[in-house]
Each structure stands twice: as C-alpha cells, then as structure tokens.
Design an enzyme around this catalytic site. Sequence first.
Site, PDB file in Angstrom:
ATOM      1  CG  ASP A   1      -3.042  -0.637  -2.199  1.00 57.63           C
ATOM      2  OD1 ASP A   1      -3.102   0.565  -1.846  1.00 57.63           O
ATOM      3  OD2 ASP A   1      -3.610  -1.550  -1.582  1.00 57.63           O
TER       4      ASP A   1
ATOM      5  CG  ASP B   1      -6.226   0.831  -0.562  1.00 55.22           C
ATOM      6  OD1 ASP B   1      -5.407   1.777  -0.553  1.00 55.22           O
ATOM      7  OD2 ASP B   1      -6.261  -0.061   0.309  1.00 55.22           O
TER       8      ASP B   1
ATOM      9  CG  ASP C   1      -2.805   4.118  -1.331  1.00 57.97           C
ATOM     10  OD1 ASP C   1      -3.578   3.998  -2.298  1.00 57.97           O
ATOM     11  OD2 ASP C   1      -2.889   3.398  -0.316  1.00 57.97           O
TER      12      ASP C   1
ATOM     13  CB  SER D   1      -0.955  -0.035   1.191  1.00 63.65           C
ATOM     14  OG  SER D   1      -1.886   1.003   1.135  1.00 63.65           O
TER      15      SER D   1
END
Length: 452
Positions: free
Chosen positions: A243, A245, A241, A104
């Site tokens: 990843d 999400d 960010d 992440s």
Amino acid sequence: MSKLFGTDGVRGLANGLITAELSLQLAQAAAVVLGHNAVDGNRRPTAVIARDPRISGEFIAAAVEAGLASSGVDVYDAGVLPTPAAAFLVADLDADFGVMISASHNPAPDNGIKFLARGGNKLSDALEDAIEDEMASARLRPVAGDVGRIQRFADAEDRYVVHLLQTLPHRLEGLKVVLDCAHGAASGCSPEVFKNAGADIVVIGADPDGVNINDGYGSTHLGKLQAAVLEHGADLGIAHDGDADRCLAVDHEGTIVDGDQIMAVMALAMKDAGKLKEDTLVATVMSNLGLKIALREAGITVKETGVGDRYVLEGMRDGDFSLGGEQSGHVIFAEYATTGDGVLTGLQLAARMAATGKSLKELAAVMTKLPQVLINVTGVDRTAASSDEGVQEAVREAEAVLGETGRVLLRPSGTEPVVRVMVEAADTDTAQRIAEELAATVQDRLSLEPVA
C-alpha cells in the site's frame, strides 16, 4: 463479539475474516460514527475510498461502497492508490472520512479495511470501539433522495502526484533510480512522480494482476531491487510495500538502507533547513541505538515511543514534532502527510542526494548500525516479563555489561505467549551471547509448561 480492530484497522484473510457481509456492516457503522454523528444535520456526509490492487479488493470495495451509500453517505471512489494518497485526498477534498482497503505488506490472500478520520488522520481507539459498538445497532435506512451517491474520483491520482511534486526541495535530474512497486498500489503513481521530478527511472514490480502483490518484490523482498540497481548502474533503489506507506532503499553498491538510516539522513537534512522542530526525531523503541548515537552527536534528540506507526504519530502530535518513523520504513513528514508515505519518503531521500551531490552510501554513513539480535521466546507468560524479579535482575546485569555501548529490550507480544528479547552491542558475538542468556532466563522463569 471479539475485538475486530487491530493495530492498523481490521485485517485478515479475504472471504475468511474479511467477508462482504462484514465489510458492509463495518461501512454501515462507520457511516454513523464518522459520518452522521460528526456532521451538521443539514448535509450528507462524504467519504473517499481507495484500495490496493488485490483481487479481493474489488468485492470488498463494492460492499463498503454499498454500506456507505445505503446509509446516506456520498462516496468518492479513488480506485487503486496508496494509503497515504487516500489520507491526502480526504483532507484535500475536505471529506468527512476515508476508507482504505489494503493488507499492506501481507500476501495477496489477505486484505483489510482501514478508516481515516476527517483530515486523513488515523482513528483513535475510542472511535474504533464506537464503530464496533455501532455494528450491534439498527441500520440507517434512508430512502429516495436521501441515499448516498457513488461517483468515480476521476482526478484522484493527479491530485496526489501534484501534491508530492510540490514537496520537492530539489529536482532529481542526474539521478538514476530503480523503483520497486511490489506489484502494489504505487505501481502507477510512483513512476509518474519520479519521472516528473526529473529522475531517470527503471521500474520493477509494477505489473499488478490482483494476486502478485508483495510476491517476491517490494520492501519485504529486496533481492530483486538490489540486483536491478547493480545491473543498471543506478544511483539508488526505492522499495515500497503493497500500500506504499513504507520506503526502504538500496545504495549504488546494492547495500540495503533501512528506515533508521533514512530517518538519520532526513533528520539532518531538515535540521540544516531549519525544519526539524525542536531538533527532535520521533522513533520507536525498536530503532537501532546507532540512530540515537549519531543524532545525539548532531544535536538532535530522539524521542522514543511504543512499536507501531500510530504511536509514532501520537508522539509527533503530542510535541508538534515534524519527523518520525520506524525501522521498517514508515517515515512521517508532518508538514506534508498524516501517515507514512513511501513515495514521499523516496522522493525526499533522492532530493537530498541531488542537493548535496553525495551518494546514498555517503549520506547513510552518518549512522553506524549496532549489531542487533532478536530472539522470540515462546510458550511463556508474557504478562510477567516486567515483574519477575529474576528476569529483571538478568536484564540489569546485561545492561551493566553493555554500558553505553549497547542496550537490552524485552517486549511482550500483544497477542501471543511470546516475549521478544532484543540486544544491541558493539559486536555481533556479544549481542548474540547476551541475547541467548536472557532468552534462557525468560524461558526458565516464565515458562507456561508445568514443572515435572
């Protein structure tokens, strides 16, 4: 064995905690728990795997795929895609489970392994525990035609992009948008989505090289996005960010619009469209009190949960609510996604601007953020924060002073001898003063240091 799974999968230093050996073992265990134990014995389980562009994701993905295929699971390799894309593809392909390899917003040396259940849903604690327990069992060793196959999921990104565009309530012609992709998983699909939606786009932070993810770009480093919005005279900026999400935004003046403000804008939009179930938003206890005040005035209830998007999801499912999220930018649209989706969130926010003809500054002004002060008190017995009478008396006194113009939250860390003291008030000086007083009380009453 100490517990591997944290609040969002297994995460740590790649080749430190997250080794090829551990990745293989986790995959072999997941093949049993999420695959063979959950499907009819007459067919092989199927799994979708995706990753962010960290260099370590290549060897971790190879190990995970080897563990799954050697355990009799057919694998669809979707390549580099956001976490919400992996979740969508598990459901879209009707796969039995999914694996996302990402850390992440963490720096490039870290990585992580997150499993997704059928339908693209996050795992329950019970399933995570079952995977850890299974790691101690004998491995499945199918032979010949019973081993799994690994194939490239060639149209994975196209399916995800089409899905996002189908959610669009209003096209984006006339909007100039700066996209900051954090050199992460959204570097390919986010610009494609916004361009196809009709926006005039400027893209930064979209040149991943395996080691630059989240490095000075993205939702945890908004300075470059603010500068780019002003330089290009853009209507808004969107930051993802690593990843993708999460989504944070910047208005045309370069002012940051956080997850609370985005949720306020979208809750009102969905209420207007008759899509906000029970006129309720699900948010965590860390959301700014200004969010609750603004939505209360609009006839919208805010249901509070513990900190973490998994708890937001649980709260949404419990009440069948349609919108939830966190101040950090995880926003969940239940109609379209099973997890926070930064590209989807940015798309919906831009569409609201296009539909109303209002600037993001105007839309976000519906909510007035109360000054918020957070102090981490270290070296204390976090378990006693809720039971120590002296601490609780200090909290009650602070709450009496603040009345309805502020609030106090004491939150013990889940892993460290730390108590987080958060105070919101009508002005910064009051918030700072009360937070410091409470922090001093916590330190005095709960210190782990021996008394001299």
